[in-house]
Motif scaffolding. Structure first.
Motif, PDB file in Angstrom:
ATOM      1  N   ILE A  46       0.833  -1.323  -0.242  1.00 54.93           N
ATOM      2  CA  ILE A  46      -0.039  -0.299  -0.186  1.00 54.93           C
ATOM      3  C   ILE A  46       0.778   1.212  -0.179  1.00 54.93           C
ATOM      4  O   ILE A  46       1.703   2.020   0.396  1.00 54.93           O
ATOM      5  CB  ILE A  46      -0.819   0.054   1.066  1.00 54.93           C
ATOM      6  CG1 ILE A  46      -2.275  -1.047   1.696  1.00 54.93           C
ATOM      7  CG2 ILE A  46      -1.691   1.177   1.291  1.00 54.93           C
ATOM      8  CD1 ILE A  46      -2.982  -1.659   0.568  1.00 54.93           C
ATOM      9  N   PRO A  47       0.759   2.071  -1.040  1.00 56.61           N
ATOM     10  CA  PRO A  47       1.843   3.384  -1.755  1.00 56.61           C
ATOM     11  C   PRO A  47       0.965   4.003   0.377  1.00 56.61           C
ATOM     12  O   PRO A  47       0.526   3.987   1.156  1.00 56.61           O
ATOM     13  CB  PRO A  47       0.750   4.428  -1.542  1.00 56.61           C
ATOM     14  CG  PRO A  47      -0.474   3.996  -2.100  1.00 56.61           C
ATOM     15  CD  PRO A  47      -0.424   2.293  -2.129  1.00 56.61           C
ATOM     16  N   ALA A  48       2.748   4.723   0.690  1.00 51.31           N
ATOM     17  CA  ALA A  48       2.566   5.560   2.148  1.00 51.31           C
ATOM     18  C   ALA A  48       1.989   6.441   1.831  1.00 51.31           C
ATOM     19  O   ALA A  48       1.137   7.579   2.871  1.00 51.31           O
ATOM     20  CB  ALA A  48       4.367   5.962   2.208  1.00 51.31           C
ATOM     21  N   SER A  49       0.834   7.529   0.430  1.00 55.35           N
ATOM     22  CA  SER A  49      -0.128   8.286   0.906  1.00 55.35           C
ATOM     23  C   SER A  49      -1.119   7.682   0.703  1.00 55.35           C
ATOM     24  O   SER A  49      -2.090   8.821   1.224  1.00 55.35           O
ATOM     25  CB  SER A  49       0.165   8.986  -0.460  1.00 55.35           C
ATOM     26  OG  SER A  49      -0.667   7.801  -1.900  1.00 55.35           O
ATOM     27  N   PHE A  50      -1.549   6.625   1.117  1.00 52.64           N
ATOM     28  CA  PHE A  50      -2.660   6.363   1.763  1.00 52.64           C
ATOM     29  C   PHE A  50      -3.203   6.619   2.594  1.00 52.64           C
ATOM     30  O   PHE A  50      -4.787   7.112   2.479  1.00 52.64           O
ATOM     31  CB  PHE A  50      -2.414   4.588   1.805  1.00 52.64           C
ATOM     32  CG  PHE A  50      -3.951   3.986   2.286  1.00 52.64           C
ATOM     33  CD1 PHE A  50      -5.050   3.603   1.223  1.00 52.64           C
ATOM     34  CD2 PHE A  50      -4.483   3.762   2.927  1.00 52.64           C
ATOM     35  CE1 PHE A  50      -6.115   3.003   0.736  1.00 52.64           C
ATOM     36  CE2 PHE A  50      -5.700   3.003   3.185  1.00 52.64           C
ATOM     37  CZ  PHE A  50      -6.803   3.030   2.666  1.00 52.64           C
ATOM     38  N   PHE A  51      -3.071   6.930   3.987  1.00 44.61           N
ATOM     39  CA  PHE A  51      -3.681   7.477   4.366  1.00 44.61           C
ATOM     40  C   PHE A  51      -4.036   8.959   4.617  1.00 44.61           C
ATOM     41  O   PHE A  51      -5.287   9.828   4.716  1.00 44.61           O
ATOM     42  CB  PHE A  51      -3.411   7.593   5.980  1.00 44.61           C
ATOM     43  CG  PHE A  51      -3.589   5.916   6.492  1.00 44.61           C
ATOM     44  CD1 PHE A  51      -4.970   5.587   6.961  1.00 44.61           C
ATOM     45  CD2 PHE A  51      -2.189   4.997   6.863  1.00 44.61           C
ATOM     46  CE1 PHE A  51      -5.261   4.161   7.443  1.00 44.61           C
ATOM     47  CE2 PHE A  51      -3.190   3.337   7.221  1.00 44.61           C
ATOM     48  CZ  PHE A  51      -4.404   3.109   7.409  1.00 44.61           C
ATOM     49  N   PRO A  52      -2.802  10.783   4.597  1.00 42.11           N
ATOM     50  CA  PRO A  52      -2.540  11.571   4.033  1.00 42.11           C
ATOM     51  C   PRO A  52      -3.937  11.749   3.186  1.00 42.11           C
ATOM     52  O   PRO A  52      -4.677  12.457   3.109  1.00 42.11           O
ATOM     53  CB  PRO A  52      -0.869  11.509   3.541  1.00 42.11           C
ATOM     54  CG  PRO A  52      -0.578  10.550   4.780  1.00 42.11           C
ATOM     55  CD  PRO A  52      -1.331   9.155   4.044  1.00 42.11           C
ATOM     56  N   ILE A  53      -4.075  11.515   1.805  1.00 37.55           N
ATOM     57  CA  ILE A  53      -4.373  11.402   0.905  1.00 37.55           C
ATOM     58  C   ILE A  53      -5.684  10.778   0.855  1.00 37.55           C
ATOM     59  O   ILE A  53      -6.809  11.897   0.674  1.00 37.55           O
ATOM     60  CB  ILE A  53      -3.929  10.783  -0.375  1.00 37.55           C
ATOM     61  CG1 ILE A  53      -2.527  10.976  -0.928  1.00 37.55           C
ATOM     62  CG2 ILE A  53      -5.476  11.345  -1.670  1.00 37.55           C
ATOM     63  CD1 ILE A  53      -2.751  12.744  -0.857  1.00 37.55           C
ATOM     64  N   GLY A  54      -6.069  10.080   1.927  1.00 36.49           N
ATOM     65  CA  GLY A  54      -7.712   8.803   2.353  1.00 36.49           C
ATOM     66  C   GLY A  54      -7.927   9.811   3.048  1.00 36.49           C
ATOM     67  O   GLY A  54      -9.430  10.570   2.991  1.00 36.49           O
ATOM     68  N   ILE A  55      -7.487  10.862   3.885  1.00 34.27           N
ATOM     69  CA  ILE A  55      -8.310  11.192   5.013  1.00 34.27           C
ATOM     70  C   ILE A  55      -8.619  12.778   4.540  1.00 34.27           C
ATOM     71  O   ILE A  55      -9.455  12.645   4.607  1.00 34.27           O
ATOM     72  CB  ILE A  55      -6.925  11.898   6.729  1.00 34.27           C
ATOM     73  CG1 ILE A  55      -6.774   9.960   7.303  1.00 34.27           C
ATOM     74  CG2 ILE A  55      -7.877  12.307   7.283  1.00 34.27           C
ATOM     75  CD1 ILE A  55      -6.208   9.793   8.272  1.00 34.27           C
ATOM     76  N   LEU A  56      -7.611  13.177   3.947  1.00 38.11           N
ATOM     77  CA  LEU A  56      -8.101  14.924   2.882  1.00 38.11           C
ATOM     78  C   LEU A  56      -9.284  14.777   2.318  1.00 38.11           C
ATOM     79  O   LEU A  56      -9.989  14.800   2.445  1.00 38.11           O
ATOM     80  CB  LEU A  56      -6.911  15.068   2.403  1.00 38.11           C
ATOM     81  CG  LEU A  56      -6.918  16.642   1.298  1.00 38.11           C
ATOM     82  CD1 LEU A  56      -7.246  17.648   2.476  1.00 38.11           C
ATOM     83  CD2 LEU A  56      -5.616  16.423   0.501  1.00 38.11           C
TER      84      LEU A  56
END
Length: 160
Positions: A111-121
């Motif tokens: 899973i890419p590292a941007s999953f949680f930051p972008i997903g929460i955004l």
């Protein structure tokens, strides 16, 4: 409620709504699991097409408030379409929350590292859009007026 109306006056509500819609249109093409943009998937174009009615409602609201006009049947129809679009917004909000909570199902995958930051955004933008939509409808009721039409006004087209 009055503090919310002070923080988000009608102009700011309309401008923020357009900005949030624009960001969510961009993110509607983004794949959280793969960290890529999918421009050729037809499903990704549904959200941008539905937001056209929301942008139309925001323009009509801005025009009616600026010109100090009353409601008309066309505005009522656009607002009724916005109610359906609002239901799609609620669905998209729950869908983004579901994607965020399904992270544990893919522990064996990369899973890419941007999953949680972008997903929460994306989730917060969807929540913000829901609030701004309800606030815009409240401003229509307070500043433009209710949808009360007598028989004589049914045959007047105020957009001509």
């Amino acid at each position: 409620m009055k503090s919310i109306l002070r923080v988000f006056p009608w102009k700011r509500t309309i401008n923020l709504s357009i900005a949030v819609i624009f960001l969510l249109i961009i993110f509607s093409f983004y794949g959280l699991y793969t960290n890529t943009f999918y421009l050729l998937k037809p499903n990704n174009y549904i959200f941008p097409l539905l937001t056209l009615s929301h942008i139309t409602f925001l323009y009509v609201l801005w025009f009616k408030i600026k010109e100090d006009e009353l409601t008309d049947p066309q505005m009522r129809n656009i607002e009724y379409i916005l109610y359906v679009v609002f239901a799609v917004y609620v669905f998209k909000t729950f869908e983004s929350l579901y994607i965020l909570t399904s992270y544990s199902e893919f522990e064996n995958h990369i899973i890419p590292a941007s999953f949680f930051p972008i997903g929460i955004l994306i989730f917060l933008l969807h929540l913000f859009l829901l609030g701004l939509t309800l606030l815009a409808i409240k401003y229509r009721r307070d500043m433009v007026g209710p949808y009360v039409f007598d028989d004589m006004n049914q045959h007047i087209d105020s957009w001509e």
